[in-house]
Enzyme design. Structure first.
Site, PDB file in Angstrom:
ATOM      1  N   HIS B 290      37.949  45.171  48.145  1.00 15.73           N
ATOM      2  CA  HIS B 290      37.161  45.471  47.295  1.00 15.73           C
ATOM      3  C   HIS B 290      36.121  44.574  47.450  1.00 15.73           C
ATOM      4  O   HIS B 290      35.721  43.554  48.505  1.00 15.73           O
ATOM      5  CB  HIS B 290      37.789  44.753  45.695  1.00 15.73           C
ATOM      6  CG  HIS B 290      37.631  43.112  45.944  1.00 15.73           C
ATOM      7  ND1 HIS B 290      36.996  42.502  45.198  1.00 15.73           N
ATOM      8  CD2 HIS B 290      39.336  42.593  45.829  1.00 15.73           C
ATOM      9  CE1 HIS B 290      36.921  41.508  45.369  1.00 15.73           C
ATOM     10  NE2 HIS B 290      38.022  41.116  46.004  1.00 15.73           N
ATOM     11  N   ASP B 302      35.914  37.115  49.915  1.00 13.23           N
ATOM     12  CA  ASP B 302      36.930  37.427  48.635  1.00 13.23           C
ATOM     13  C   ASP B 302      35.794  38.037  47.998  1.00 13.23           C
ATOM     14  O   ASP B 302      35.131  38.261  47.472  1.00 13.23           O
ATOM     15  CB  ASP B 302      37.076  36.585  47.786  1.00 13.23           C
ATOM     16  CG  ASP B 302      37.732  37.405  46.635  1.00 13.23           C
ATOM     17  OD1 ASP B 302      38.505  37.763  46.895  1.00 13.23           O
ATOM     18  OD2 ASP B 302      38.024  36.458  44.970  1.00 13.23           O
ATOM     19  N   GLU B 336      37.069  44.992  41.322  1.00 12.18           N
ATOM     20  CA  GLU B 336      38.248  44.169  40.851  1.00 12.18           C
ATOM     21  C   GLU B 336      38.458  42.527  39.984  1.00 12.18           C
ATOM     22  O   GLU B 336      39.698  42.584  39.630  1.00 12.18           O
ATOM     23  CB  GLU B 336      38.963  44.104  42.649  1.00 12.18           C
ATOM     24  CG  GLU B 336      40.314  43.449  42.737  1.00 12.18           C
ATOM     25  CD  GLU B 336      40.517  42.134  42.521  1.00 12.18           C
ATOM     26  OE1 GLU B 336      41.193  41.292  42.740  1.00 12.18           O
ATOM     27  OE2 GLU B 336      39.273  41.260  42.747  1.00 12.18           O
ATOM     28  N   GLU B 337      37.487  42.279  40.195  1.00 13.82           N
ATOM     29  CA  GLU B 337      37.628  40.959  39.989  1.00 13.82           C
ATOM     30  C   GLU B 337      37.594  40.907  38.622  1.00 13.82           C
ATOM     31  O   GLU B 337      37.761  40.266  37.391  1.00 13.82           O
ATOM     32  CB  GLU B 337      36.466  40.025  40.098  1.00 13.82           C
ATOM     33  CG  GLU B 337      36.126  39.935  42.007  1.00 13.82           C
ATOM     34  CD  GLU B 337      37.159  38.344  42.365  1.00 13.82           C
ATOM     35  OE1 GLU B 337      37.957  38.071  41.657  1.00 13.82           O
ATOM     36  OE2 GLU B 337      37.574  38.562  43.345  1.00 13.82           O
ATOM     37  N   ASP B 364      43.152  41.349  50.352  1.00 12.91           N
ATOM     38  CA  ASP B 364      42.657  40.487  49.094  1.00 12.91           C
ATOM     39  C   ASP B 364      42.847  38.931  49.509  1.00 12.91           C
ATOM     40  O   ASP B 364      42.558  38.118  48.072  1.00 12.91           O
ATOM     41  CB  ASP B 364      42.221  41.089  48.027  1.00 12.91           C
ATOM     42  CG  ASP B 364      41.694  41.171  47.066  1.00 12.91           C
ATOM     43  OD1 ASP B 364      40.657  40.126  47.493  1.00 12.91           O
ATOM     44  OD2 ASP B 364      41.523  40.767  46.881  1.00 12.91           O
ATOM     45  N   HIS B 434      36.372  31.718  44.978  1.00 16.09           N
ATOM     46  CA  HIS B 434      35.317  32.207  43.282  1.00 16.09           C
ATOM     47  C   HIS B 434      34.602  30.971  43.710  1.00 16.09           C
ATOM     48  O   HIS B 434      34.212  30.530  42.001  1.00 16.09           O
ATOM     49  CB  HIS B 434      36.340  32.411  41.835  1.00 16.09           C
ATOM     50  CG  HIS B 434      37.097  33.267  42.243  1.00 16.09           C
ATOM     51  ND1 HIS B 434      37.771  33.773  41.371  1.00 16.09           N
ATOM     52  CD2 HIS B 434      37.605  34.302  43.416  1.00 16.09           C
ATOM     53  CE1 HIS B 434      38.717  34.654  41.657  1.00 16.09           C
ATOM     54  NE2 HIS B 434      38.207  35.513  42.159  1.00 16.09           N
TER      55      HIS B 434
END
Lengths: 472, 472
Positions: B290, B302, B336-337, B364, B434
């Site tokens: 993504h 990520d 995606e998140e 991912d 994140h």
């Protein structure tokens, strides 16, 4: 820990050659090494009692719990701050309540620097707010900040080669991390070297073995005759990114704002407590750590851990009803992070008694599971120390390494007194050192128990042996 | 990666039982396993060529360099942002310039949330500015903030037991990190559970395997009928400290300010490119990652890494002049998140062709040195995948694990399509996940080379074999 003064033990020997021979009380000992070995071996039961109490007995986790209570209560303790003052008051009371002897404070004038509000924003090639930490003793910027183009270099050599490009710019150092004592030169001297070639400010890649976008502060030093420019550390991540951008030919512009200020020196104290020697009370084994810290995180690792295992060493010995022949002296230094200010004051005040110091110890590189003891001293003293460390066989920590040191005890070591420090996981230590991440989360109660046991056994046995450690 | 939908592969089988039998084109294959094995073995030279190009040849470090250029240029790419829009435009151009086929954008409506200014200050028992990151979709606080006493709990069970204490307070969750899929429930459901018992806000210990005082954001979900309260993550360090303070009976008061806002849905796109199949162009092997990220760090890991090794897989195959029998389709997902918004839209638009999907792949969970391939599918398909992975013997990555998955491909896997993902160092992955630390500094060009080689060999061979992978 501020920065390592020695990278190899040879330096120490150079200094000790100049120390007066008259101070070596016991270089005429007629005892054979076999006799000393047998003397050490007789401490086997005492060592086991200390280890049992510290690691498995009612004292387990005590140094961790005591430390957590202090650092949760007062937070970080920078030189000149109210919180350092409060920590000293609390420790003074703690040591008295613990039943230690001759608890007192020795005055020291210490620097007072505050970072104030600070920010760095990349304006070109894209907007990016950067995490920074101003470096100790740095001046601030004008209120509107300094907005300038960036020159990225990876070494002082590259800065020299590109000196003409530096004028009017912000110099960014993206030096690789080799080891702390080498790489920290960029933090300490980065501003001076940048100012010499006309830069307006310098930003230094944090001196760290690992990063989760974490800036690592520390002291920096201006030089007489060189203009003072503002200086801060940035993260490894941002230093590497700007290096990549520069290599692609991007123009980088940063706006740096720092509210840092140097205030008049403040009043502070080294905090001292003892178990007074039964036979040679004038003779001393000194155990220590520093109570001040940087102004971020909790100063739990640097050097709460060292200070509190040093206290714990005396507590363990007292709890077992032991009293060594020599005085066991605990010193909790002030303003170590400013260059060993408390340690220097103590040395000045006490150096006339140098002949009475058998061993000086400081723990200031972590109190994780120790790999062993670092030791600086004569080969004869080292041989004795190796015997003493066999007493720690029950916790499997018996190694004696070179280069015992500590910012606050190096004055003594340079003058010929044997010195010891703890060696442990330096990669872990420099992952958190001088960062927001230096908190109780890094500390492990079980590892502190073991570190305290090592510290207590070594200090007690050396304080109680019939003779002082031989010098050169 | 948003969050893991499956913790064991059993769930997938339950779903696939309900899928129509009619879609299994090739469950009537008369070939023996020996014949399939021999077919796979004939790809040995192609696999070696791919590996040589990716790991040792002129393509080495290409995926790393391409990724660094994108993420240094546009920075993080949160759903609904201008930078995500820009990244999609750049990638559309990149894929065309790379000479890939059928490069196009497929429209998706995506959420648009911005964190705004945010802060949390502990007012009691001592002043302490805390690092926080508001959680995706959280509402903000009033401009003056929410100032309230804290209730610290370590689990939802403890919150239930102490429900009466929570009213009017800020609930702090100090849940231990067990593993991501278990512990992330506190981030996703923490605000709802706190609101149910009358809390004003919730602060959640970051879901992370390691911390240098680093907050880790991510999506959270409100529930219909439960009041919406502001929610943010705090560091592991602060959660543990408040837990210690509470256990000592300290009253803790926090002032929380969050400027977070949810905006109307934005226009975005899944980015698609292909190498069209030579024999069965309507049949598909899908490789993906993504393109969106959280709004901190660079989204390099990520999921920049996953997106760019997926692009690299097609580039490698094209550079070698290979064209598989089936179409190799690259999809770079959007949003995606936010819960796999782009992936869901794609599934809705293309599911009528599900019988033509031989394999769906998403990377991912990091593109460090892979331990192997995670795979979900029938035992017959798994046996074939194990044969295919023997082709990666030259880089010593041959293992096939259970539970291939990915937020964007799980729709297909649930409907019975075989699915694969990369497995690597999850401890490292969740150290940076994140957080501000998700930057190019985490990425290793050599590890990306190997990950890309695995990705390319698997996707090419499955796309080129005579038969599609068998389903249940």
């Amino acid at each position: 820990m501020k920065f390592l003064l020695f990278t190899f033990v040879g330096v120490v020997h150079l200094f000790s050659l100049n120390s007066g021979k008259a101070i070596y009380k016991n270089d005429n000992s007629q005892r054979t090494f076999q006799e000393i070995k047998e003397e050490v071996a007789r401490y086997g039961d005492v060592a086991k009692a200390i280890i049992n109490l510290a690691v498995y007995g009612k004292a387990q986790n005590r140094s961790y719990e005591r430390l957590a209570l202090l650092v949760d209560t007062v937070g970080p303790r920078p030189s000149g701050s109210k919180s350092l003052e409060k920590a000293i008051q609390i420790m003074y009371q703690n040591l008295q309540e613990d039943g230690l002897e001759n608890v007192h404070l020795e005055p020291v004038k210490i620097p007072h620097w505050e970072r104030g509000e600070e920010s760095a924003v990349m304006l070109e090639p894209r907007i990016h707010k950067m995490a920074i930490l101003g470096l100790g003793s740095s001046i601030g910027t004008p209120p509107e900040g300094i907005t300038a183009e960036v020159l990225v270099v990876t070494s002082f050599e590259e800065l020299q080669r590109r000196a003409r490009e530096a004028r009017g710019k912000i110099v960014v150092y993206n030096q690789p991390y080799v080891n702390y004592s080498k790489t920290v030169q960029y933090r300490v001297q980065g501003a001076v070297e940048a100012a010499k070639v006309g830069a307006l400010a310098s930003l230094i890649r944090s001196v760290a073995s690992f990063s989760v976008y974490s800036p690592h502060t520390g002291i920096q030093e201006y030089q007489d005759g060189v203009p003072k420019i503002p200086t801060a550390c940035i993260t490894v991540e941002d230093a590497e990114m700007m290096s990549r951008m520069a290599s692609r030919g991007n123009r980088i512009v940063i706006q740096l704002k720092m509210g840092a200020k140097n205030y008049p020196d403040a009043d502070s104290f080294n905090t001292v407590a003892e178990i007074i020697g039964s036979k040679y009370p004038e003779q001393v084994v000194l155990v220590s750590g520093h109570l001040d810290s940087w102004d971020v995180g909790q100063g739990a690792m640097d050097d709460g851990g060292g200070a509190f295992i040093s206290w714990e060493a005396l507590s363990l010995i007292k709890d077992l009803g032991l009293r060594p022949k020599r005085t066991l002296r605990l010193v909790l230094w002030t303003a170590e992070e400013q260059g060993g200010i408390g340690g220097f004051q103590y040395y000045q005040s006490h150096k006339e008694n140098i002949s009475n110091y058998s061993l000086v110890m400081e723990s200031d590189e972590g109190t994780f599971l120790p790999s062993g003891l670092q030791f600086t001293g004569s080969e004869k003293a080292r041989a004795i120390m190796e015997e003493v460390m066999t007493l720690l066989q029950p916790v499997n920590i018996t190694q004696v390494f070179r280069a015992g040191e500590g910012t606050d005890i190096n004055f003594w070591i340079q003058a010929g007194v044997p010195g010891a420090s703890l060696l442990d996981d330096l990669y872990k230590y420099f992952s958190f050192h001088h960062s927001h991440g230096d908190t109780m989360t890094v500390m492990d109660p079980k590892q502190m128990n073991v570190a305290a046991a090592v510290w207590a056994v070594v200090s007690y046995v050396i304080a109680d042996m019939e003779e002082m450690l031989p010098r050169s």
